[in-house]
Design a protein around this motif. Structure first.
Motif, PDB file in Angstrom:
ATOM      1  N   THR A 164       0.849  -1.187   0.000  1.00  8.74           N
ATOM      2  CA  THR A 164       0.000   0.000   0.000  1.00  8.74           C
ATOM      3  C   THR A 164       0.885   1.236   0.000  1.00  8.74           C
ATOM      4  N   ARG A 165       0.716   2.072  -1.059  1.00  7.01           N
ATOM      5  CA  ARG A 165       1.469   3.326  -1.205  1.00  7.01           C
ATOM      6  C   ARG A 165       2.963   3.103  -0.956  1.00  7.01           C
ATOM      7  N   LEU A 166       3.492   2.088  -1.596  1.00  9.60           N
ATOM      8  CA  LEU A 166       4.899   1.740  -1.473  1.00  9.60           C
ATOM      9  C   LEU A 166       5.742   2.763  -2.235  1.00  9.60           C
ATOM     10  N   PRO A 167       6.716   3.416  -1.618  1.00  7.70           N
ATOM     11  CA  PRO A 167       7.501   4.447  -2.317  1.00  7.70           C
ATOM     12  C   PRO A 167       8.349   3.834  -3.436  1.00  7.70           C
ATOM     13  N   VAL A 168       8.158   4.331  -4.653  1.00  7.35           N
ATOM     14  CA  VAL A 168       8.927   3.837  -5.787  1.00  7.35           C
ATOM     15  C   VAL A 168      10.409   4.158  -5.606  1.00  7.35           C
ATOM     16  N   ALA A 169      10.704   5.287  -4.992  1.00  6.16           N
ATOM     17  CA  ALA A 169      12.111   5.660  -4.777  1.00  6.16           C
ATOM     18  C   ALA A 169      12.834   4.630  -3.914  1.00  6.16           C
ATOM     19  N   ASP A 170      12.127   4.058  -2.917  1.00  7.55           N
ATOM     20  CA  ASP A 170      12.741   3.031  -2.078  1.00  7.55           C
ATOM     21  C   ASP A 170      12.923   1.734  -2.850  1.00  7.55           C
ATOM     22  N   LEU A 171      11.949   1.384  -3.665  1.00  3.34           N
ATOM     23  CA  LEU A 171      12.071   0.162  -4.457  1.00  3.34           C
ATOM     24  C   LEU A 171      13.215   0.265  -5.460  1.00  3.34           C
ATOM     25  N   ARG A 173      16.023   1.337  -5.113  1.00  2.00           N
ATOM     26  CA  ARG A 173      17.322   1.030  -4.520  1.00  2.00           C
ATOM     27  C   ARG A 173      17.737  -0.424  -4.752  1.00  2.00           C
ATOM     28  N   PHE A 174      16.758  -1.288  -5.075  1.00  2.00           N
ATOM     29  CA  PHE A 174      17.099  -2.671  -5.365  1.00  2.00           C
ATOM     30  C   PHE A 174      17.814  -2.809  -6.708  1.00  2.00           C
ATOM     31  N   TRP A 175      17.681  -1.807  -7.581  1.00  2.00           N
ATOM     32  CA  TRP A 175      18.330  -1.848  -8.902  1.00  2.00           C
ATOM     33  C   TRP A 175      19.109  -0.551  -9.076  1.00  2.00           C
ATOM     34  N   ALA A 176      20.414  -0.631  -8.983  1.00  2.00           N
ATOM     35  CA  ALA A 176      21.266   0.556  -8.943  1.00  2.00           C
ATOM     36  C   ALA A 176      21.032   1.521 -10.111  1.00  2.00           C
ATOM     37  N   PRO A 177      20.909   1.059 -11.378  1.00  2.00           N
ATOM     38  CA  PRO A 177      20.732   2.022 -12.477  1.00  2.00           C
ATOM     39  C   PRO A 177      19.474   2.876 -12.351  1.00  2.00           C
ATOM     40  N   ALA A 178      18.456   2.360 -11.629  1.00  2.00           N
ATOM     41  CA  ALA A 178      17.210   3.124 -11.527  1.00  2.00           C
ATOM     42  C   ALA A 178      17.389   4.402 -10.721  1.00  2.00           C
ATOM     43  N   GLN A 182      15.836   9.160 -10.707  1.00  2.00           N
ATOM     44  CA  GLN A 182      15.082   9.850  -9.658  1.00  2.00           C
ATOM     45  C   GLN A 182      13.584   9.509  -9.706  1.00  2.00           C
ATOM     46  N   PRO A 183      13.236   8.235  -9.580  1.00  2.00           N
ATOM     47  CA  PRO A 183      11.824   7.859  -9.673  1.00  2.00           C
ATOM     48  C   PRO A 183      11.017   8.370  -8.486  1.00  2.00           C
ATOM     49  N   THR A 184       9.757   8.667  -8.750  1.00  2.00           N
ATOM     50  CA  THR A 184       8.842   9.136  -7.707  1.00  2.00           C
ATOM     51  C   THR A 184       7.507   8.407  -7.852  1.00  2.00           C
ATOM     52  N   GLY A 185       6.649   8.606  -6.847  1.00  2.00           N
ATOM     53  CA  GLY A 185       5.326   8.000  -6.875  1.00  2.00           C
ATOM     54  C   GLY A 185       5.214   6.864  -5.880  1.00  2.00           C
ATOM     55  N   THR A 186       4.026   6.266  -5.838  1.00  2.00           N
ATOM     56  CA  THR A 186       3.772   5.150  -4.931  1.00  2.00           C
ATOM     57  C   THR A 186       3.086   4.020  -5.679  1.00  2.00           C
ATOM     58  N   LEU A 187       3.307   2.798  -5.176  1.00  2.00           N
ATOM     59  CA  LEU A 187       2.703   1.597  -5.747  1.00  2.00           C
ATOM     60  C   LEU A 187       1.778   0.954  -4.727  1.00  2.00           C
ATOM     61  N   SER A 188       0.619   0.533  -5.192  1.00  2.00           N
ATOM     62  CA  SER A 188      -0.309  -0.215  -4.353  1.00  2.00           C
ATOM     63  C   SER A 188      -0.774  -1.430  -5.140  1.00  2.00           C
ATOM     64  N   ALA A 206       0.783   9.123  -8.981  1.00  2.00           N
ATOM     65  CA  ALA A 206       1.701  10.273  -8.935  1.00  2.00           C
ATOM     66  C   ALA A 206       3.116   9.865  -9.309  1.00  2.00           C
ATOM     67  N   GLY A 207       3.230   8.967 -10.285  1.00  2.00           N
ATOM     68  CA  GLY A 207       4.537   8.485 -10.695  1.00  2.00           C
ATOM     69  C   GLY A 207       5.290   9.490 -11.539  1.00  2.00           C
ATOM     70  N   GLY A 208       6.597   9.315 -11.585  1.00  2.00           N
ATOM     71  CA  GLY A 208       7.416  10.195 -12.406  1.00  2.00           C
ATOM     72  C   GLY A 208       8.869   9.800 -12.352  1.00  2.00           C
ATOM     73  N   PHE A 209       9.652  10.447 -13.195  1.00  2.00           N
ATOM     74  CA  PHE A 209      11.095  10.251 -13.192  1.00  2.00           C
ATOM     75  C   PHE A 209      11.720  11.431 -13.912  1.00  2.00           C
ATOM     76  N   ALA A 210      13.028  11.571 -13.814  1.00  2.00           N
ATOM     77  CA  ALA A 210      13.773  12.612 -14.527  1.00  2.00           C
ATOM     78  C   ALA A 210      15.234  12.229 -14.541  1.00  2.00           C
ATOM     79  N   ASP A 211      15.862  12.376 -15.708  1.00  2.00           N
ATOM     80  CA  ASP A 211      17.295  12.132 -15.756  1.00  2.00           C
ATOM     81  C   ASP A 211      18.046  13.410 -15.395  1.00  2.00           C
ATOM     82  N   ALA A 212      19.351  13.323 -15.345  1.00  2.00           N
ATOM     83  CA  ALA A 212      20.156  14.460 -14.888  1.00  2.00           C
ATOM     84  C   ALA A 212      20.023  15.658 -15.811  1.00  2.00           C
ATOM     85  N   SER A 213      19.848  15.430 -17.121  1.00  2.00           N
ATOM     86  CA  SER A 213      19.760  16.533 -18.073  1.00  2.00           C
ATOM     87  C   SER A 213      18.392  17.185 -18.109  1.00  2.00           C
TER      88      SER A 213
END
Length: 682
Positions: A164-171, A173-178, A182-188, A206-213
């Motif tokens: 429930t509302r699992l932070p995508v940013a925390d998930l 961390r299991f895959w270094a390239p992700a 800078q992923p955002t949002g929550t998973l349920s 409320a998902g999202g992402f952005a690369d450095a550029s």
């Protein structure tokens, strides 16, 4: 009851290791679990309250997850569980360490409250509650994230998860390239792993992402995902379905909006992901299908085929094509019609493509430029040229309508070569010769030559809503170069007009499709028939011929901002007469104080006069026209001759104002042609 001396504890540990440690490999089975229960009883009996106890377990298998090197350590009410290796769905985690500040062993259950897990950065800030029944092989791990999300794992015959509302940013961390995105949002949603069968249902909010550029980003994404996979064989057999319902995706320079449905299936083995079928449904894309193989190590498409049928160009072109070919003019184009597209990818590179247009239409700036309906086929192959054809049933520019014509073309790698084509218009035609479009590092570039077969000036001026002109128009434009940033003539533009010719060199238009196009050119005209010219523009009547030189012309938004212009009567022996109305207009151009002088006042009643030469110059700088006459430059307050008389009666036109505001000068021309300015005759 025996005492809890260290020697007793040591004996219990020895017995436990002998009774509880199964030979490798050994799954977690009910018979052995009873032995574990006996072992725990021995530990508690031998330890009392003051000894630290340790239980070593070789391997635990539960619901598709395997733990190796498991060690349970008990110290009063505290405990630790260490796992050397944990394998879940093809992922391996090493050196996991669960600390339990509140550990209890009772009634065959292991309970841990407010635990902390070390070894997984994604769970570093989380709190864990563990409840495991050794006899039934069932348990629950409740993970509470600091950001507010919650993950509940249940083990038994199957491994299940409720999140429930699992932070995508925390998930991530299991895959270094992700992490770089800078992923955002929550998973349920929920997940289940049963004997190698994996099923996941999840909703992203409320998902999202952005690369450095910042060139690749998404925000406010709402999507649903369903994934099933069979992991019993080597690798995975999978099926996925996703529906993107809200939010936006920017992948420079393309912005994509929902609603999009994606269905795919295939298998994953080693470093390769095989997509056996991919289908996408989106606005303007009713039937998109693809299949292929992706190298996950290099994140590269190795081979594949793509088919797009019945695409709505009104949706697809503004969203996916114009941002690449004309990013600054996307809002100025209107597109309609349908298209089919197919692509073939082999050995990591595009090998073939084909575009089929069906009644396509393109319009720029309202209806000033319009093409269509347009139908045909444009193929491409990497290793060989391919012939194509476009049938154009309509071409409209300004107020000119071209008759239908056909374009035969050859696509050769990064170039499109057109055969010579004749585009009928009015009573003549425009000839396109040697036209080639090429893709370069700086973008697309077009080169070729245009020629105009003689066209009636009366028909042309009527079509363009200009004053009617006599004669014919023909033109030659060799060395034409067109890019999104520039249109240039590397040769000379020659136009036959008024029984003379006009030649333009150094013609260049900067930012031709932008908001402020700028033109540069040098223009010369020789032997223009003044009779035709003045008749065309209702300027009176002048016989003879005229030469014009327009040097260093610069225009912005099609308005002149700088030039040096000179008008002179053509040298030679020919009749030279000027009507009284033409004298009026020329006098008006001279500004305040300009005068027409003739030998005797009674000759004012003559309808026309002889002249020897005509000359006027204007150098436009910063909105001011610096004027000169036949005698060249002089002081600002010095008069200058515009017309020098000849014959009987002789007539001179004199100007007195050498500095004239350009807008005022144009207004004078308009008033003169309108006939509301009277001359001063002396």
């Amino acid at each position: 009851m025996p005492s809890s001396s260290p020697s007793s504890a040591t004996g219990a540990i020895v017995i436990c290791r002998r009774v509880c440690s199964p030979p490798e490999p050994m799954p977690w089975r009910p018979v052995w679990l009873r032995r574990v229960g006996l072992c725990l009883a021995l530990l508690l009996w031998g330890s009392g309250a003051g000894a630290a106890l340790q239980l070593d377990i070789g391997r635990i298998v539960s619901g598709g997850a395997t733990a190796r090197g498991v060690t349970l350590t008990i110290d009063q009410a505290r405990g630790q569980i260490r796992i050397a290796h944990l394998d879940v769905v093809g992922q391996r985690f090493n050196n996991l360490h669960l600390e339990c500040p509140r550990l209890s062993l009772a009634d065959g259950r292991i309970r841990c409250r407010d635990g902390r897990l070390r070894g997984l950065p994604a769970l570093a800030d989380a709190r864990l509650d563990l409840d495991y029944a050794t006899a039934s092989q069932t348990g629950e791990l409740d993970i509470r994230f600091a950001a507010g999300g919650r993950l509940v794992l249940r083990s038994g015959k199957a491994l299940g998860a409720q999140f429930t509302r699992l932070p995508v940013a925390d998930l991530a961390r299991f895959w270094a390239p992700a992490g770089a995105w800078q992923p955002t949002g929550t998973l349920s949603g929920q997940a289940r792993l049963d004997a190698g069968n994996l099923e996941i249902k999840a909703t992203l909010d409320a998902g999202g992402f952005a690369d450095a550029s910042g060139n690749h980003a998404a925000e406010a994404v709402v999507a649903e995902l369903r994934l099933t996979a069979d992991t019993r064989k080597t690798g995975w057999r999978w099926r996925a379905e996703a529906r993107w319902e809200a939010g936006g995706l920017f992948w420079d320079p393309v912005f994509v909006s929902p609603v999009v449905t994606i269905r795919a299936e295939g298998q994953h083995e080693g470093p390769h992901l095989d997509v056996e079928e991919l289908r996408i449904e989106a606005p303007g894309v009713p039937d998109f299908r693809a299949h292929g193989r992706v190298d996950l190590d290099a994140w590269r498409l190795v081979e594949g085929d793509l088919s797009l049928q019945g695409a709505d160009l009104a949706v697809v072109v503004p969203q996916f094509v114009l941002p690449w070919v004309a990013p600054a003019q996307t809002e100025r184009w209107r597109v309609a019609g349908g298209a089919d597209l197919s692509l073939a990818w082999r050995d990591g590179a595009l090998q073939a493509a084909e575009l089929i247009l069906d009644q396509a239409g393109f319009a720029y700036l309202g209806q000033r430029f319009r093409v269509g309906p347009l139908s045909g086929r444009v193929p491409w192959r990497r290793d060989a040229p391919e012939a194509g054809l476009l049938r154009v049933d309509g071409l409209h520019w300004q107020q000119l309508d071209f008759s239908p014509f056909v374009l035969n073309l050859t696509v050769d790698r990064d170039r499109v070569l057109f055969d010579q084509a004749r585009l009928p218009v009015l009573d003549g035609a425009l000839i396109v010769d040697g036209l080639a479009l090429a893709r370069t590092d700086a973008g697309w570039r077009g080169e070729g030559a245009l020629f105009m077969e003689p066209v009636s000036m009366r028909a042309l001026t009527a079509a363009l809503d200009l004053p009617e002109m006599a004669g014919t128009l023909s033109a030659a434009m060799p060395g034409l170069v067109v890019t999104p940033q520039r249109v240039g003539l590397e040769g000379a533009l020659v136009i036959a007009l008024f029984d003379g010719y006009v030649q333009a060199t150094g013609v260049e238009v900067i930012d031709p499709f932008g908001l402020l196009p700028r033109l540069q050119a040098n223009v010369t005209a020789e032997h223009l028939d003044l009779a035709q010219l003045t008749e065309t523009f209702s300027f009176g009547a002048i016989s003879g011929f005229l030469d014009v030189e327009l040097a260093h012309l610069q225009m912005a938004a099609w308005r002149p901002v700088r030039f040096e212009a000179t008008v002179r009567s053509t040298p030679g022996d020919y009749p030279r007469r000027i009507s009284q109305r033409a004298v009026e207009h020329i006098t008006a151009l001279g500004g305040a104080g300009a005068a027409a002088a003739i030998q005797r006042s009674f000759l004012r009643f003559f309808n026309d006069f002889g002249y020897r030469e005509i000359g006027l110059s204007c150098r436009l700088v910063r909105g001011v026209c610096q004027m000169e006459g036949l005698d060249g430059p002089g002081p600002d307050d010095a008069p200058f001759a515009i017309v020098r008389g000849g014959g009987i009666p002789a007539l001179n036109v004199i100007g007195y104002n050498r500095r004239v505001d350009w807008e005022e000068f144009i207004a004078r021309v308009k008033r003169a042609v309108a006939g509301d300015t009277a001359p001063v005759i002396k």
